[in-house]
Design an enzyme around this catalytic site. Structure first.
Site, short mmCIF file in Angstrom:
data_model
loop_
_atom_site.label_atom_id
_atom_site.label_comp_id
_atom_site.label_asym_id
_atom_site.label_seq_id
_atom_site.Cartn_x
_atom_site.Cartn_y
_atom_site.Cartn_z
N HIS A 179 0.83 -1.20 0.00
CA HIS A 179 0.00 0.00 0.00
C HIS A 179 0.87 1.25 0.00
O HIS A 179 0.58 2.22 -0.70
CB HIS A 179 -0.91 -0.01 1.23
CG HIS A 179 -2.04 -0.97 1.15
ND1 HIS A 179 -3.37 -0.59 1.20
CD2 HIS A 179 -2.04 -2.32 1.01
CE1 HIS A 179 -4.14 -1.67 1.10
NE2 HIS A 179 -3.36 -2.72 0.99
N ASP B 22 -5.20 6.09 3.00
CA ASP B 22 -5.30 4.74 2.47
C ASP B 22 -6.71 4.21 2.69
O ASP B 22 -7.41 4.62 3.63
CB ASP B 22 -4.28 3.83 3.17
CG ASP B 22 -4.29 2.42 2.61
OD1 ASP B 22 -3.54 2.17 1.66
OD2 ASP B 22 -5.07 1.57 3.11
#
Length: 454
Positions: free
Chosen positions: A16, A108
């Site tokens: 990520h 995120d």
């Protein structure tokens, strides 16, 4: 000169974090940004980013072992670090080199509770979605089923039925739903992410319009806020060679690459299949991840201990077994004819970029869902397995068993590598590969397509 400054808050996981950094590098051509990573990958990434317009502000972990996170503990980890993120953001204006005012938070997809901080600072929040548009559609659909139609999502667990939802033209077998929607501990926070995502100013998705046109169009009908496609966002620093034109190459000279971690019985079945197939291969062999952990995989001290007796001697000159492999550098080679992948979204985008056909073998998280999308919905991959057992990251009490026999794997390898159907699939993947590169080129569908911070 005063600029608007963005704060990026990535999930503490390398897959990520890397894609968020690559996306930030595109954005800072316009405005500076501060990155607030909460993990141990920061130093190497900060060194690799050749720009002074991204400031990495490391928030070191205290009393938490980042390598042993489980998904169950992650929500708590984010909550206990909220005050530290708030304090760091409050001090941004006082840091050397600060030239701007806070414009917003880019979060995120699994850090959505940080929206509360953006609200406290009076700035908008945006979500960076490091998965597919179709998976975003699934999250929104399941959240709507539970909140608006009072459907108990966990009832889909072990169901033999199918699920119709707007992001796919094909019904999704319930058994391929990600585990995070099918356990009591995980379904609540997972659906809460979907609720929070609806409340953001916009969603930035690491995909491109030509790859998922139907899924992208469906998001508006699912109640998503504004959507901006910026993919494929890739970290290609490991690329050692541009992908060559393979149109005239004999398939028999192509390599098949296999990556993943399995138990010893499954490793032996896979090795027997590789040997019987007669195709050249590169096998990246890692030790299984401890159950309930997300720590980095490690190599075997000696792979002979988990391979069939005499396998390496018999395969000398035909195949090679290694430990960790530089995935991008391998996929960039013109001799790669197929890639056995766990179907993480970053790996899928890398395979498409280099025009390599994927053979799906998902292990955890939303990988089963991605495998179905590639094979059934998009026709860009061949299945080895899509219905593996519950993954060990999500459910620590899982016993890993052999999920595919040598005969089954051998047949799928031949389906991947041989025959007219394989040739047509390879041609289709190459066409999408060309579209992925055009999407990022000047004038392409992902080239400065979004202006959410104006």
């Amino acid at each position: 000169m005063i600029h608007a400054e963005l704060v990026f808050v990535p999930m503490p996981a390398k897959g990520h974090l890397v894609s968020m950094v690559e996306m930030a590098k595109l954005l800072v051509d316009r405005d500076p940004a501060s990155m607030l990573p909460m993990d141990s990958h920061t130093n190497s990434l900060a060194t690799s980013v050749a720009t002074t317009r991204i400031r990495f502000i490391n928030l070191p972990l205290e009393n938490v072992d980042a390598k042993s996170f489980s998904h169950k503990s992650f929500a708590h980890f984010i909550e206990i670090n909220k005050p530290r993120v708030k304090q760091a953001v409050a001090k941004l204006a006082d840091l050397p080199g600060s030239t701007g005012t806070l414009a917003g938070f880019v979060l995120d997809m699994l850090c959505t509770t940080m929206i509360d901080l953006a609200d406290e600072f009076g700035v908008p929040s945006y979500v960076f979605f490091a998965s597919s548009a179709a998976f975003l559609g699934l999250m929104l659909h399941l959240q709507s089923l539970q909140d608006e139609h009072r459907v108990d999502i966990i009832e889909f667990k072990d169901s033999a039925g199918e699920l119709d939802f707007l992001s796919f033209t094909n019904p999704l077998p319930s058994k391929l739903l990600p585990s995070l929607f099918l356990t009591n501990e995980l379904v609540r926070p997972s659906l809460e992410h979907a609720r929070r995502i609806r409340a953001t100013r916009a969603i930035i998705i690491n995909t491109f319009d030509e790859l998922e046109p139907h899924a992208v169009r469906s998001l508006a009908d699912l109640g998503a806020p504004a959507v901006y496609l910026v993919g494929p966002i890739l970290n290609l620093t490991g690329e050692t060679k541009k992908k060559a034109d393979d149109s005239g190459e004999d398939n028999g000279n192509r390599l098949r690459r296999c990556v993943g971690s399995f138990d010893e019985d499954q490793v032996k079945e896979m090795a027997r299949a590789l040997e019987r197939s007669g195709h050249r291969f590169l096998r990246s062999l890692r030790q299984p991840r401890p159950k309930g952990k997300v720590e980095i995989l490690s190599d075997y001290m000696d792979p002979v201990e988990v391979l069939p007796e005499g396998f390496l001697d018999r395969m000398a000159g035909l195949g090679k077994v290694i430990g960790w492999a530089p995935q991008v550098a391998v996929l960039a080679q013109s001799g790669i004819g197929g890639f056995v992948s766990r179907c993480g979204w970053n790996s899928i985008l890398e395979s498409i970029w280099f025009g390599v056909v994927v053979a799906t073998w998902p292990l955890y998280a939303e990988q089963q869902f991605h495998a179905f999308e590639l094979v059934v919905e998009l026709g860009l991959a061949v299945e080895i397995r899509m219905d593996c057992g519950r993954d060990s990251w999500m459910e620590s009490d899982v016993v890993v068993i052999v999920v595919a026999t040598a005969d089954e794997i051998e047949g799928r390898i031949k389906n991947l590598m041989e025959g007219e159907e394989a040739g047509e699939r390879r041609k289709k993947v190459k066409e999408v590969s060309e579209k992925s590169r055009k999407a990022l080129a000047e004038g392409g569908s992902s080239y400065f397509v979004f202006r959410p911070f104006d």
